[in-house]
Scaffold this active site. Structure first.
Site, PDB file in Angstrom:
ATOM      1  N   GLU A 114      62.899  40.138  71.178  1.00  0.00           N
ATOM      2  CA  GLU A 114      62.326  39.486  69.998  1.00  0.00           C
ATOM      3  C   GLU A 114      60.820  39.729  69.924  1.00  0.00           C
ATOM      4  O   GLU A 114      60.276  40.074  68.871  1.00  0.00           O
ATOM      5  CB  GLU A 114      62.637  37.995  70.056  1.00  0.00           C
ATOM      6  N   LEU A 362      67.496   4.673  71.732  1.00  0.00           N
ATOM      7  CA  LEU A 362      68.770   5.325  72.037  1.00  0.00           C
ATOM      8  C   LEU A 362      69.032   6.396  70.993  1.00  0.00           C
ATOM      9  O   LEU A 362      68.813   6.161  69.791  1.00  0.00           O
ATOM     10  CB  LEU A 362      69.894   4.292  72.037  1.00  0.00           C
ATOM     11  N   VAL A 363      69.473   7.543  71.437  1.00  0.00           N
ATOM     12  CA  VAL A 363      69.955   8.580  70.521  1.00  0.00           C
ATOM     13  C   VAL A 363      71.329   8.999  70.998  1.00  0.00           C
ATOM     14  O   VAL A 363      71.608   9.031  72.197  1.00  0.00           O
ATOM     15  CB  VAL A 363      69.007   9.802  70.451  1.00  0.00           C
ATOM     16  N   GLY A 364      72.199   9.334  70.051  1.00  0.00           N
ATOM     17  CA  GLY A 364      73.544   9.727  70.442  1.00  0.00           C
ATOM     18  C   GLY A 364      74.201  10.550  69.365  1.00  0.00           C
ATOM     19  O   GLY A 364      73.905  10.406  68.180  1.00  0.00           O
ATOM     20  N   GLY A 365      75.106  11.410  69.770  1.00  0.00           N
ATOM     21  CA  GLY A 365      75.855  12.208  68.814  1.00  0.00           C
ATOM     22  C   GLY A 365      76.305  13.511  69.419  1.00  0.00           C
ATOM     23  O   GLY A 365      76.013  13.823  70.567  1.00  0.00           O
ATOM     24  N   PRO A 899      52.889  22.084  46.604  1.00  0.00           N
ATOM     25  CA  PRO A 899      53.779  21.310  47.482  1.00  0.00           C
ATOM     26  C   PRO A 899      55.208  21.365  46.965  1.00  0.00           C
ATOM     27  O   PRO A 899      55.438  21.313  45.748  1.00  0.00           O
ATOM     28  CB  PRO A 899      53.216  19.887  47.404  1.00  0.00           C
ATOM     29  N   LYS A 900      56.158  21.478  47.885  1.00  0.00           N
ATOM     30  CA  LYS A 900      57.559  21.603  47.495  1.00  0.00           C
ATOM     31  C   LYS A 900      58.264  20.256  47.441  1.00  0.00           C
ATOM     32  O   LYS A 900      59.346  20.142  46.870  1.00  0.00           O
ATOM     33  CB  LYS A 900      58.294  22.520  48.477  1.00  0.00           C
TER      34      LYS A 900
END
Length: 1022
Positions: A114, A362-365, A899-900
């Site tokens: 790359e 907390l994060v989850g998935g 700006p978009k």
């Protein structure tokens, strides 16, 4: 170029997977949410095997771009996007091969490939030809390598798409991989890797890989370094350049490439460009790899790792292996389960863990792995007490899973998730062309062309059996646990090969596994309730008087309200920005600490309530600043006033939870202490800001004052903080003037009614100023970093206060030197992976900054930067008028890029209000002045302020020297590319004590406002 894990560092499963809950009005199909099925003519052209007309590609109702899909006869799939209004063209090529396909003997080869594609092709052999062309035509480029993809992308002025695309296409046709570039660029890859060696996210990611099945490609080290790409191949008799050629020849095959191109041109013209430039990419019939065997087999499960981090962080990461769920994207079982596991409202897993004082977040998935396998993750940060309750936390996790099993899949929850994602697609913001093409090039591999735009938003098939079958895989027998904390220092017995992460691994006992299997239910855990914050009104408010910029519609001693009704994006969204100014927030380190603690505790207490709004697309943020407290709301406008009233009610009646106070304070202390482990270039930036600001409390000063922060003191501080304030507010978007006035009234009336808030005196609303360096001065400030092996330097050449003329002159100079700065210092001299030059602006004052992070000594790097700047006189003087005009045009195009998103436009407006310059038409005004500048003006600017011989030069240089174990400072670079040595410089004055330095110098005046605020205020009262 960025490496694959850069994306993982930004990964937030909560944001990706916990998106849920639905609408009061049910959307049954994309037609119901306003999807447009317009058609365009089918193109018949040699070189094209298949065409998808725009009418076959599902797009959202508000999307005015037109689309066509192509498959070339050589197998490349391409998505064409025609947007006559775009101010940037862009293209992205996604090659469906990543670092998991590296040869076992050459880790990092895909990533190295790359890098190398940027350094010359047969048609354009000059190493910087591609970047030089883009720089001269308002463009930019980058690339990244992930586990199974390598993505290259650029943007450019729309009129220059042909030239950029021609240079881009050569990457895939005839790269040179010259021997000299190969030898040099391996240093850049090594520097990139060195930068990450002490970064906990990178270390933890590689540890997950290194502890997987060692025979699985997932276990590979993807970045590469000098040992894997130079030393080891030489020992094995391999030539790295030959291996690069083999890798490119084998895998860079047209049949596994996906191209997305966006421009002003018609679809037919874009198609002709693609056929002309990419039809000759050879089809080697490469096969996209699949890994049906999971990297976490029986031998890698029921394990617990104790891991020692670099920073003082505490985390618990749980991982379960899943099969590849991508084929079920119409059901998205991972999304459904992630929504429930990661929920933060009452009755949630996080709510109970916080109540026990064990975690904060907390994060989850589900998390993608590669073609053939996925993961389900659940990560929490741990409090000081929480790290002593690992098994208890895991027990609660399995109790929550048991709740989900008992309740089974719920159609109403699925419908909320489905309807909200459909709503998000319907009112999707327009993205920047570069971001859009990168995302869609990846989607071409993941979805049928008909659903390439909508596939990530589709949840049309409720399949409870599938959801429940995934849930059944989240068992104690399949879990992997990583406990991360410095408490494990000295108790580990293993060191990871690539990042040297200290850790130990043990099998989880059968008794513990059985305890988790028998965990049963917990009476405080329950499913979330229906979300009351889901918007129901998507109407666009009636148009009122036309205004091109924000105007003041209310101005009193208590506050000022700016308002601008949106007339561009026409979405049912709005942004509200509120600064509650108080001089008490930053009067000394103690008050700065008090303010930070108040804001952190307030957000923590409000989280259960505001989480439902967040899921429904209504966002808020609250932050402490040097001027007070900044509150913002954004998203759907329907229920913003409801959320704001709740925030203000709690703000003015806030009561501190003593348990949460201790937890938040301990977390804040660790965050201050962890600054030591930040990247050296971040230290350099921090020290520069500290030196140049009128007032700046350092991390050390804040830590020294932390013992004075008590619960009683904080309780006494809050009413003092709210006792006197000035409220500056901007309302922009889908609101009427009366609705904006209601927003301001909510804030004012609640503060006055509940906290008896009074207005500040005008003299209390002052802004900080920047230290003014004398002409001809040179100062140096030296610090150390004992964590990273790299050193760093920032040189700041202070030029002037901000004004139309000064601003655009500085930016033009930076535009001209930016590409050669990177090419010479980074690519040719290989000083380090991080090389940056550009404007620095603060408190209305500006100048040129150059930042380099390097394994070479700061003294040496400073010398090379000065040599580079010395060479710029000849570079600029010899520049042809044609090239100069290209740079001016490129800068103008960049500045006039619109700006978009509504939020981006809001940020531009607010920045003018916050800095009190009020030049809302800044871009047009400064670009108009840009047209009057000549090359002689730039040369004059350089000779007066920047040149090593400049009489008005004002320089401050920050050296951050590595004292980390194993660091050996380098004294010379491989080449200076003919740069002449710098002339003798005045001896630098060493800054030993920051306060004395500031006492010895005056302060710049604040930048003059573009308009007189009194005039605007007077008009608002008419």
């Amino acid at each position: 170029m960025v490496n694959f894990a850069r994306l993982l560092q930004q990964f937030n499963p909560k944001k990706i997977f916990v998106v849920s809950t639905g609408l009061r009005t049910t959307f049954r199909s994309f037609t119901e949410v306003g999807v447009n099925f317009s058609r365009s003519s089918t193109m018949s052209t040699p070189g094209i095997a298949k065409v998808w007309d725009e009418g076959q590609i599902v797009k959202s109702a508000g999307d005015k771009r037109v689309y066509r899909g192509l498959q070339l006869t050589n197998g490349i799939k391409a998505l064409l996007i025609s947007d006559p209004t775009t101010d940037k063209a862009s293209a992205s090529m996604n090659v469906h091969i990543g670092h998991m396909s590296d040869p076992r003997d050459l880790p990092g080869l895909a990533h190295f490939c790359e890098h190398m594609l940027f350094l010359g092709t047969e048609k354009y052999p000059q190493e910087n030809e591609y970047s030089k062309f883009l720089s001269e035509h308002a463009g930019s480029s980058n690339a990244f390598t992930s586990a199974e993809n390598t993505n290259y992308y650029f943007d450019v002025a729309p009129e220059e798409l042909d030239g950029a695309l021609d240079r881009f296409a050569q990457f895939f046709l005839c790269p040179l991989f010259t021997a000299t570039a190969t030898e040099r660029e391996v240093n850049a890859v090594n520097s990139e890797n060195d930068k990450n060696l002490q970064s906990d996210p990178w270390r933890l990611m590689q540890l997950e890989k290194s502890t997987s099945n060692p025979n699985h490609d997932y276990s590979k080290f993807g970045t590469g370094n000098k040992y894997t790409l130079e030393t080891k191949p030489q020992e094995m008799g391999l030539n790295t350049r030959d291996e690069l050629l083999k890798f490119h020849s084998k895998y860079y095959s047209s049949n596994i490439m996906a191209l997305c191109i966006l421009g002003k041109d018609s679809l037919d013209d874009l198609g002709e460009k693609v056929v002309k430039l990419f039809s000759d990419v050879p089809n080697k019939n490469a096969v996209v790899p699949e890994w049906p065997e999971h990297p976490y087999g029986p031998n890698e499960l029921k394990l617990r790792a104790n891991v020692v981090p670099i920073k003082d962080i505490r985390n618990l990461n749980l991982t379960w292996p899943l099969p590849d769920l991508h084929q079920y994207y119409h059901t998205q079982p991972g999304h459904y389960l992630g929504h429930l596991v990661g929920h933060e409202g009452p009755g949630s897993l996080l709510s109970e863990l916080k109540n026990r004082g064990w975690v904060n977040t907390l994060v989850g998935g589900s998390q993608s792995g590669a073609k053939g396998f996925e993961f389900f993750i659940l990560n929490v940060d741990l409090t000081e007490e929480g790290i002593e309750h690992i098994d208890d936390i895991v027990t609660l996790v399995f109790q929550y899973f048991n709740l989900l099993r008992k309740e089974g899949a719920k159609e109403w929850i699925f419908n909320e998730c489905r309807d909200l994602t459909a709503m998000t697609f319907r009112f999707k913001d327009k993205e920047k062309p570069r971001n859009y093409t990168v995302g869609l090039a990846n989607c071409i591999h993941d979805f049928p062309m008909e659903e390439v735009l909508s596939g990530g938003y589709v949840m049309s098939d409720y399949n409870p059996e599938l959801i429940n079958s995934i849930l059944e895989k989240l068992t104690p027998d399949n879990v992997r646990i990583a406990a991360i904390g410095q408490k494990y220092q000295g108790t580990t017995d293993k060191v990871e090969e690539w990042y040297k992460t200290e850790h130990s691994i043990e099998h989880i006992s059968n008794d513990t596994i059985q305890k988790w299997k028998d965990a049963g239910l917990h009476d405080k855990l329950h499913l979330p309730l229906p979300n009351d914050f889901i918007p129901t009104n998507f109407d666009i408010v009636p148009r009122e008087e036309e205004a091109t910029t924000p105007s003041i519609i209310k101005d009193t001693p208590m506050g000022r309200l700016w308002f601008k009704q949106d007339d561009k994006f026409l979405l049912p969204k709005a942004c509200v920005s509120i600064e509650l100014t108080s001089p008490k927030t930053y009067v000394d380190p103690l008050h700065a600490n008090f303010t930070h603690m108040f804001v952190s505790l307030f957000k923590d207490a409000l989280n259960e309530y505001t989480y439902a709004a967040e899921l429904a697309g209504l966002h808020y943020s609250l932050d402490s600043t040097i001027y007070g407290i900044f509150l913002s709301l954004s998203g759907y406008s329907d229920k913003q006033s409801t959320l704001l009233q709740k925030i203000m009610d709690i703000l003015t009646s806030f009561r501190i939870d003593p348990q949460r106070y201790e937890i938040i304070k301990e977390s804040y202390i660790r965050s201050l202490q962890n600054f030591r482990a930040e990247q050296p270039h971040q230290h350099a930036i921090y020290y520069t800001s500290m030196l140049m600001s009128e007032a700046y409390w350092t991390k050390e000063e804040l830590l020294e004052a932390i013992d004075e922060v008590t619960l009683e003191g904080l309780r006494a501080f809050i009413p003092q903080l709210l006792s006197r304030m000035f409220i500056e507010c901007l309302v922009y978007g889908n609101m009427t003037k009366n609705q904006a006035l209601d927003i301001q009234n909510i804030v004012e009336n609640t503060l006055i009614g509940k906290s008896k808030t009074k207005p500040l005196l005008p003299s209390q609303r002052k802004r900080l100023r920047e230290v003014q360096l004398p002409d001809g001065s040179c100062h140096i400030y030296k610090k150390t970093n004992n964590v990273h092996k790299s050193s760093s330097i920032e040189i700041y050449y202070q030029t002037s206060t901000q004004s139309t003329e000064n601003n655009i002159m500085l930016e033009l100079f930076c535009q001209i030197i930016s590409e050669p700065c990177f090419d010479i210092l980074r690519t040719q001299e290989q000083l380090g992976y991080i090389v940056f030059s550009g404007p620095r602006r603060s408190s209305g004052v500006q100048g040129l900054r150059v930042i380099v992070q390097s394994d070479k000594s700061p003294e040496y790097v400073e010398n090379r930067i000065e040599a580079f700047l010395w060479a710029m006189e000849k570079y600029i003087c010899d520049m042809t008028d044609e090239i100069f005009k290209k740079h001016a045009t490129a800068l103008g195009a960049h500045r006039l890029e619109k700006p978009k998103k509504l939020s981006s436009q809001n940020n531009k407006y607010w920045s003018e209000i916050a800095c009190q310059q009020y030049n809302f038409n800044r871009d047009n005004i400064e670009v108009a002045h840009l047209k009057s500048l000549t090359k002689d003006d730039v040369v004059k600017f350089y000779k007066e302020l920047i040149s090593p011989a400049a009489p008005k030069r004002r320089k401050v240089c920050v050296h951050v020297l590595s004292t980390a174990p194993g660091h050996v400072p380098q004294g010379s670079a491989d080449t200076t590319d003919g740069l002449s040595e710098v002339p003798p410089l005045p001896e630098a004055t060493v800054i030993y004590e920051e306060t004395e330095f500031k006492k010895a110098h005056g302060l710049f005046p604040l930048a003059k406002p573009f308009v007189d605020i009194k005039t605007l205020t007077a008009k608002s009262k008419l």
